[in-house]
Design a protein around this motif. Structure first.
Motif, PDB file in Angstrom:
ATOM      1  N   ALA A  99       6.495 -12.873 -32.056  1.00  0.00           N
ATOM      2  CA  ALA A  99       6.252 -13.772 -33.192  1.00  0.00           C
ATOM      3  C   ALA A  99       7.575 -14.370 -33.692  1.00  0.00           C
ATOM      4  N   TYR A 100       8.616 -13.546 -33.721  1.00  0.00           N
ATOM      5  CA  TYR A 100       9.945 -14.037 -34.140  1.00  0.00           C
ATOM      6  C   TYR A 100      10.418 -15.129 -33.185  1.00  0.00           C
ATOM      7  N   MET A 101      10.304 -14.848 -31.893  1.00  0.00           N
ATOM      8  CA  MET A 101      10.779 -15.785 -30.875  1.00  0.00           C
ATOM      9  C   MET A 101      10.003 -17.097 -30.938  1.00  0.00           C
ATOM     10  N   GLU A 102       8.694 -17.000 -31.136  1.00  0.00           N
ATOM     11  CA  GLU A 102       7.872 -18.216 -31.224  1.00  0.00           C
ATOM     12  C   GLU A 102       8.250 -19.029 -32.457  1.00  0.00           C
ATOM     13  N   LYS A 103       8.508 -18.327 -33.558  1.00  0.00           N
ATOM     14  CA  LYS A 103       8.874 -19.023 -34.788  1.00  0.00           C
ATOM     15  C   LYS A 103      10.250 -19.648 -34.657  1.00  0.00           C
ATOM     16  N   LEU A 104      11.166 -18.895 -34.061  1.00  0.00           N
ATOM     17  CA  LEU A 104      12.516 -19.429 -33.880  1.00  0.00           C
ATOM     18  C   LEU A 104      12.474 -20.688 -33.015  1.00  0.00           C
ATOM     19  N   ARG A 105      11.701 -20.631 -31.940  1.00  0.00           N
ATOM     20  CA  ARG A 105      11.579 -21.798 -31.068  1.00  0.00           C
ATOM     21  C   ARG A 105      11.016 -22.989 -31.852  1.00  0.00           C
ATOM     22  N   ALA A 106       9.972 -22.733 -32.648  1.00  0.00           N
ATOM     23  CA  ALA A 106       9.378 -23.812 -33.440  1.00  0.00           C
ATOM     24  C   ALA A 106      10.436 -24.438 -34.354  1.00  0.00           C
ATOM     25  N   ILE A 107      11.228 -23.596 -35.012  1.00  0.00           N
ATOM     26  CA  ILE A 107      12.244 -24.105 -35.940  1.00  0.00           C
ATOM     27  C   ILE A 107      13.289 -24.940 -35.191  1.00  0.00           C
ATOM     28  N   LEU A 108      13.754 -24.450 -34.049  1.00  0.00           N
ATOM     29  CA  LEU A 108      14.761 -25.187 -33.287  1.00  0.00           C
ATOM     30  C   LEU A 108      14.207 -26.520 -32.805  1.00  0.00           C
ATOM     31  N   LEU A 109      12.939 -26.531 -32.412  1.00  0.00           N
ATOM     32  CA  LEU A 109      12.316 -27.779 -31.958  1.00  0.00           C
ATOM     33  C   LEU A 109      12.161 -28.764 -33.116  1.00  0.00           C
ATOM     34  N   PHE A 110      11.659 -28.285 -34.245  1.00  0.00           N
ATOM     35  CA  PHE A 110      11.484 -29.177 -35.399  1.00  0.00           C
ATOM     36  C   PHE A 110      12.832 -29.697 -35.884  1.00  0.00           C
ATOM     37  N   ALA A 111      13.835 -28.845 -35.863  1.00  0.00           N
ATOM     38  CA  ALA A 111      15.158 -29.266 -36.332  1.00  0.00           C
ATOM     39  C   ALA A 111      15.822 -30.215 -35.329  1.00  0.00           C
ATOM     40  N   GLY A 112      15.257 -30.297 -34.122  1.00  0.00           N
ATOM     41  CA  GLY A 112      15.784 -31.226 -33.118  1.00  0.00           C
ATOM     42  C   GLY A 112      17.111 -30.797 -32.532  1.00  0.00           C
ATOM     43  N   VAL A 113      17.368 -29.486 -32.467  1.00  0.00           N
ATOM     44  CA  VAL A 113      18.672 -29.038 -31.982  1.00  0.00           C
ATOM     45  C   VAL A 113      18.657 -28.563 -30.540  1.00  0.00           C
ATOM     46  N   SER A 114      17.484 -28.255 -29.999  1.00  0.00           N
ATOM     47  CA  SER A 114      17.412 -27.756 -28.623  1.00  0.00           C
ATOM     48  C   SER A 114      16.069 -28.114 -28.003  1.00  0.00           C
ATOM     49  N   ASP A 115      16.061 -28.274 -26.673  1.00  0.00           N
ATOM     50  CA  ASP A 115      14.797 -28.527 -25.961  1.00  0.00           C
ATOM     51  C   ASP A 115      13.940 -27.276 -25.869  1.00  0.00           C
ATOM     52  N   CYS A 116      14.619 -26.136 -25.918  1.00  0.00           N
ATOM     53  CA  CYS A 116      13.905 -24.847 -25.894  1.00  0.00           C
ATOM     54  C   CYS A 116      12.976 -24.700 -24.705  1.00  0.00           C
ATOM     55  N   LYS A 117      13.428 -25.067 -23.516  1.00  0.00           N
ATOM     56  CA  LYS A 117      12.568 -24.889 -22.337  1.00  0.00           C
ATOM     57  C   LYS A 117      12.916 -23.559 -21.690  1.00  0.00           C
ATOM     58  N   MET A 118      12.064 -22.585 -21.910  1.00  0.00           N
ATOM     59  CA  MET A 118      12.373 -21.254 -21.407  1.00  0.00           C
ATOM     60  C   MET A 118      12.415 -21.224 -19.875  1.00  0.00           C
ATOM     61  N   GLN A 119      11.574 -22.041 -19.236  1.00  0.00           N
ATOM     62  CA  GLN A 119      11.566 -22.039 -17.758  1.00  0.00           C
ATOM     63  C   GLN A 119      12.861 -22.628 -17.203  1.00  0.00           C
ATOM     64  N   GLU A 120      13.437 -23.612 -17.918  1.00  0.00           N
ATOM     65  CA  GLU A 120      14.688 -24.217 -17.448  1.00  0.00           C
ATOM     66  C   GLU A 120      15.904 -23.471 -17.981  1.00  0.00           C
ATOM     67  N   GLY A 121      15.668 -22.466 -18.792  1.00  0.00           N
ATOM     68  CA  GLY A 121      16.780 -21.664 -19.292  1.00  0.00           C
ATOM     69  C   GLY A 121      17.476 -22.258 -20.502  1.00  0.00           C
ATOM     70  N   SER A 122      16.914 -23.279 -21.128  1.00  0.00           N
ATOM     71  CA  SER A 122      17.601 -23.802 -22.312  1.00  0.00           C
ATOM     72  C   SER A 122      17.289 -22.953 -23.544  1.00  0.00           C
ATOM     73  N   LEU A 123      16.404 -21.972 -23.410  1.00  0.00           N
ATOM     74  CA  LEU A 123      16.210 -20.954 -24.451  1.00  0.00           C
ATOM     75  C   LEU A 123      16.075 -19.616 -23.728  1.00  0.00           C
ATOM     76  N   ARG A 124      16.973 -18.671 -24.033  1.00  0.00           N
ATOM     77  CA  ARG A 124      16.972 -17.402 -23.314  1.00  0.00           C
ATOM     78  C   ARG A 124      17.024 -16.263 -24.334  1.00  0.00           C
ATOM     79  N   CYS A 125      16.500 -15.132 -23.927  1.00  0.00           N
ATOM     80  CA  CYS A 125      16.380 -14.064 -24.902  1.00  0.00           C
ATOM     81  C   CYS A 125      16.730 -12.703 -24.312  1.00  0.00           C
ATOM     82  N   ASP A 126      17.597 -11.956 -25.011  1.00  0.00           N
ATOM     83  CA  ASP A 126      17.866 -10.559 -24.674  1.00  0.00           C
ATOM     84  C   ASP A 126      17.297  -9.708 -25.805  1.00  0.00           C
ATOM     85  N   ALA A 127      16.632  -8.611 -25.440  1.00  0.00           N
ATOM     86  CA  ALA A 127      16.020  -7.765 -26.469  1.00  0.00           C
ATOM     87  C   ALA A 127      16.710  -6.409 -26.505  1.00  0.00           C
TER      88      ALA A 127
END
Ligand code: ADP
Ligand code: MG
Ligand code: ZN
Length: 483
Positions: free
Chosen positions: A172-200
């Motif tokens: 839920a955090y990751m989905e929300k963070l992605r939404a915020i980054l997309l709305f803010a227009g700062v990143s494409d957030c394409k997880m398949q292309e690696g423009s958004l990556r996550c370590d847990a």
């Protein structure tokens, strides 16, 4: 007594910032170019080359910080993080160590219908490394190729507090963070292309214990599903180990999506191992309040605001509003439909239902879909006008989704027009009733199932195209009249 454990998760997320050129040189950041065609002596790490900071990177970092309710540092600096790897030709990465650009932010997630605030420790700017492409296999001669196109692409690393308590919360955090980054227009957030990556980072501790347990870090989780599964698996593994009297070792792990297990990669490095020191080639960065204010004034609508708007203005339930605002493209689709079709709840039902199901199944994003808002709206109007039934509409929508055709055309071509003419249905019903006297008796003796049988027969005869409301009404009239 059995000890009860709780899971503790903190995420480190890397988002590629949406700039045309790299962070310290003028090379293009476009994804998918031929290997090593977007490289210069700076990003290839030649000795003596001087980095020049891209102002746009700082602007996007500030924008992100504001979107995450963080403090923007008046003054920050860049540090060298030293390590050797074949995709890092300088043998150090320019990053920010003890003076990051953003600190102390948060975002809110919803979990089981309740709001929960997740702290964000910091966000800092850094450069991406190149990419290794592994070739051959162990039975032949394995070797790796280096592609430096990605070297020097700007990243923002966003580090959360260890505030999450399950795989579902991490997701839920990751989905929300992605939404915020997309709305803010700062990143494409394409997880398949690696423009958004996550370590847990995952640890467990007995419920009630204050101190955190020993954590492991799972690297490169490249989908929401992988993140959720990996966290839950790893927590379970740790609990089982502790129950067997083993100790958890702080280590770095990978997630094997196919077998659904985490595997150890290496023991964990400490900050000391990196020998951080301020980069002497880059001056400290001073950020004026006036610049921050200017960026603040230009902030677009963010997911929480959009969600509130959908609830206040259109009476959408909170859950629906949170799903529609997971990406700006979904929201734009919805908003566009709403302009000409003001039934918000029907729209959200279709978008969360059939649309989401087909997007998932075909693994595509809403902006790539061939159905446009006009198409969905025309289809909904056909339902309202009684031209097609809700059930047939699902078939029509799937065809629209696959082919991009208009609903009118599909209905015409496939002969799916709903039969609402009472005379046509009347005749059919009379015939069915006449040839099933036994079921008529059942109905009259009070068996509810019998009514369903007649509806089913009409639907069968019309291949699902009979208007169910009219069929129900006519059937009732017929059966009750003759009784
Ligand atoms: P690094 O991994 O580079 O050493 P940090 O020490 O800043 O960086 O921690 C990284 C992440 O690990 C943060 O998101 C933090 O919340 C999380 N974290 C730290 N300790 C624990 C723990 N014991 N259990 C779960 N997460 C943790
Ligand atoms: Mg880490
Ligand atoms: Zn370059």
């Amino acid at each position: 007594m059995d000890v009860q454990y709780e899971t503790v998760v903190g995420l480190e997320v890397h988002a590629e910032l949406k700039t045309a050129s790299k962070i310290f040189c003028g090379c293009s950041t476009a994804f998918g170019a031929e290997p090593n065609t977007q490289v210069c002596p700076v990003c290839a790490g030649f000795p003596g080359m001087l980095p020049v900071l891209n102002e746009k990177v700082v602007e996007l970092a500030i924008r992100t910080g504001l979107a995450l309710n963080a403090e923007i540092a008046e003054h920050c600096k860049f540090d060298r993080k030293n390590y050797f790897y074949p995709d890092l030709p300088k043998a150090y990465q320019i990053s920010q160590f003890d003076a990051p650009i953003c600190k102390k932010g948060y975002l809110d997630i919803e979990i089981d219908g309740e709001k929960k605030r997740i702290g964000i420790t910091r966000a800092h700017m850094e450069e991406d490394a190149g990419k290794l492409i592994h070739q051959g296999d162990i039975t032949t001669t394995p070797f790796s190729l280096v592609d430096l196109n990605r070297s020097g692409v700007p990243l923002l690393e966003i580090v959360s507090e260890p505030d999450m308590r399950s795989g579902a919360e991490a997701r839920a955090y990751m989905e929300k963070l992605r939404a915020i980054l997309l709305f803010a227009g700062v990143s494409d957030c394409k997880m398949q292309e690696g423009s958004l990556r996550c370590d847990a980072n995952v640890s467990v501790r007995p419920i009630g214990q204050k101190e955190l347990g020993v954590r492991t870090e799972i690297k490169n989780l490249n989908s929401f599903r992988a993140l959720e599964r990996a966290v839950d698996y790893e927590a379970k593994r740790q609990i089982e180990a502790l129950e067997d009297g083993e100790e958890i070792i702080q280590e770095t792990m990978t997630w094997d999506e196919e077998s659904g297990v985490t595997r150890s990669m290496r023991s964990k490095e400490e900050a000391d191992d990196y020998r951080y020191f301020p980069d002497p080639d880059l001056p400290p960065l001073f950020i004026s309040q006036e610049w921050i204010d200017r960026i603040r004034a230009s902030m677009p609508e963010l997911p929480d605001q959009a969600q509130q708007r959908l609830m206040d203005e259109y009476g959408l339930p909170e859950y629906d509003a949170s799903i529609i605002t997971l990406s700006p493209d979904t929201l734009a689709f919805f908003d566009e439909c709403l302009q000409v079709y003001p039934d918000a709840k029907t729209l959200s039902n279709w978008m969360m239902g059939e649309m989401a199901r087909l997007l998932n199944q075909n693994n595509i994003e809403i902006q790539e879909v061939r159905v446009r808002p006009e198409g969905l709206v025309s289809m909904l109007k056909m339902i309202d006008e009684g031209k097609i039934s809700g059930k047939i509409a699902k078939k029509v929508f799937e065809e629209m989704f696959m082919t991009g055709k208009d609903p009118e055309q599909i209905v015409e071509e496939k002969g799916l027009i709903q039969i609402s003419d009472p005379e046509v249905l009347q005749a059919m019903i009379a015939e069915i009733i006449a040839s099933n006297p036994k079921v008529v008796d059942d109905y009259r003796s009070g068996k509810d199932k019998a009514f369903g049988f007649f509806v089913g027969q009409v639907m069968k005869k019309t291949r699902g195209k009979a208007n169910p409301a009219i069929v129900n009404q006519l059937l009732k009239e017929h059966l009750d009249r003759e009784g």
